[in-house]
Enzyme design. Structure first.
Site, PDB file in Angstrom:
ATOM      1  N   ARG A   1      10.916  10.803  15.199  1.00 10.86           N
ATOM      2  CA  ARG A   1      12.365  10.679  15.359  1.00 10.86           C
ATOM      3  C   ARG A   1      13.101  11.919  14.905  1.00 10.86           C
ATOM      4  O   ARG A   1      12.823  12.436  13.831  1.00 10.86           O
ATOM      5  CB  ARG A   1      12.883   9.533  14.505  1.00 10.86           C
ATOM      6  CG  ARG A   1      12.534   8.230  15.042  1.00 10.86           C
ATOM      7  CD  ARG A   1      13.535   7.190  14.539  1.00 10.86           C
ATOM      8  NE  ARG A   1      12.901   5.905  14.719  1.00 10.86           N
ATOM      9  CZ  ARG A   1      12.326   5.231  13.753  1.00 10.86           C
ATOM     10  NH1 ARG A   1      12.380   5.669  12.522  1.00 10.86           N
ATOM     11  NH2 ARG A   1      11.738   4.096  14.009  1.00 10.86           N
TER      12      ARG A   1
ATOM     13  N   GLU B   1      -5.637  -0.842  -1.114  1.00  8.87           N
ATOM     14  CA  GLU B   1      -6.325  -1.209   0.129  1.00  8.87           C
ATOM     15  C   GLU B   1      -7.372  -0.155   0.473  1.00  8.87           C
ATOM     16  O   GLU B   1      -7.040   1.000   0.705  1.00  8.87           O
ATOM     17  CB  GLU B   1      -5.271  -1.328   1.242  1.00  8.87           C
ATOM     18  CG  GLU B   1      -5.825  -1.754   2.571  1.00  8.87           C
ATOM     19  CD  GLU B   1      -4.717  -2.011   3.600  1.00  8.87           C
ATOM     20  OE1 GLU B   1      -3.658  -2.566   3.238  1.00  8.87           O
ATOM     21  OE2 GLU B   1      -4.920  -1.623   4.753  1.00  8.87           O
TER      22      GLU B   1
END
Ligand code: UDP
Length: 366
Positions: A175, A299
């Site tokens: 973006r 994780e």
């Protein structure tokens, strides 16, 4: 036959199908081999905080009807996913946007400045990208590729970026505005009270049997319902007769920390090879929970081995062909509907799973 539908698996696909059937007063039984409902979106309360036990889930969708559907069961908050990426001692905003670019290159202030750097760096790839590395460089240039993409992706898939398909990275938006919102979708949020509550409310009134493995008594389960909705792994259903599909798995390390605020954001991605984990999740920030303690989860991506949970499909040619062969077998199974991430061998977002279950109910309803 005691039931119209036997639903194997209480995740989002099964819960959606069950909810539709219940609404039409069908007789439904849901079984799940785990000791809880909600599949991998299951949240459990630790220290008053909803902890996403099988990995962080952030609901986002462009489908107005699906947004209204989930909101009819539980209220959603206005959480916007804006992960932080950490590499060594540096911090960057994700996804790639003007905040990222202006920190990567110290002479970037305007979109034009960012584009100048990106187009200079992407000259390196002068052909259609053939793999993830080339795709990433042609998207954002080598500097960002090396700091924010290479390490994260190689840890997640345990493969060199040159050996990975380009499509994986297409998920990541680029973006030219100062906007850290990770998703482009119109609607986004977290169910207030957790995903378990969402699924609980969806299947309220439906008979459920937990700790019940379909394969422990397939013959019996097949005899009690007119139709079966199977949401487990497709290869397991056919006893791996054509071979086993491959998966990536995850290992989670969850800690309670005696601090009010550990990392200041729900999701921090670790994009370098200096640590083995890919993300640290601080669960309280999903729901803006006030508490003196906090719960965090590291994780670690891992190679799948028997007995582990199956998380990510590996959609390379070999596995896609095997999945297609199993799908052919599935078509011959009378009165069995195969649906969801495990049964379709598909990298699915939550909204698409729900959408697909709603459509499937319409097609197969009795
Ligand atoms: N990715 C990356 N850096 C990041 C986050 C994501 O390079 O900090 C890439 C990586 O290739 C990953 C893909 O984007 O496999 C999709 O990641 P995402 O976190 O969106 O997927 P999820 O695990 O949430 O499904």
């Amino acid at each position: 036959m005691k039931y119209d539908y036997l639903i194997v698996g209480a995740g989002l696909y099964g819960a959606t199908f069950a909810e539709q059937a219940k609404k039409e007063r069908k007789k439904v039984l849901i079984i799940d081999k785990r000791n809880h409902i909600a599949g991998n979106v299951y949240t459990e309360v630790i220290e008053g905080i909803n902890v996403h036990r099988y990995g962080a889930h952030i609901f986002h969708t462009d489908y107005k009807d699906i947004w209204e559907y989930v909101n009819s069961f539980v209220e959603f908050n206005r959480y916007t996913n804006s992960p932080i990426a950490r590499i060594g001692d540096e911090i960057y905003n994700m996804p790639f946007n003007m905040n990222t670019f202006s920190k990567i290159w110290d002479d970037v202030f305007t979109p034009e400045d960012a584009l100048r750097h990106i187009s200079e760096e992407k000259k390196e790839i002068d052909h259609e990208p053939n793999n993830l590395e080339e795709q990433a460089i042609s998207l954002v240039g080598r500097t960002i590729y090396e700091k924010l993409i290479k390490g994260y992706t190689e840890k997640q898939w345990n493969r060199d970026c040159k050996d990975l398909p380009a499509f994986i990275i297409k998920r990541l938006p680029v973006r030219l505005i100062y906007d850290n919102n990770y998703f482009n979708d119109k609607y986004q949020g977290i169910p207030i009270g957790g995903y378990t509550k969402l699924v609980e409310n969806m299947i309220a009134g439906v008979e459920i049997k937990l700790n019940a493995n379909f394969f422990d008594d397939t013959k019996y389960y097949k005899s009690i319902a007119k139709k079966i909705v199977y949401t487990g792994p497709i290869d397991e259903y056919f006893q791996y007769s054509l071979g086993a599909l491959e998966w990536r798995s995850l290992r989670f390390e969850t800690k309670i920390i005696d601090k009010e605020n550990y990392q200041g954001n729900a999701v921090v991605n670790y994009t370098g090879h200096e640590v083995d984990y890919t993300r640290v999740i601080e669960h309280k920030h999903f729901e803006n929970k006030q508490s003196n303690k906090t719960v965090i989860t590291y994780e670690y991506p891992t190679n799948y081995k028997k007995g582990m949970e199956k998380y990510y499909t590996i959609n390379d040619d070999k596995n896609n062909q095997l999945a297609a062969a199993y799908r052919k077998l599935a078509l011959q199974e009378k009165n069995v509907i195969f649906g969801g991430r495990l049964a379709e061998y598909k990298y699915y977002d939550m909204d698409d799973v729900i959408k697909s279950a709603l459509e499937s109910y319409k097609i197969h309803k009795m």
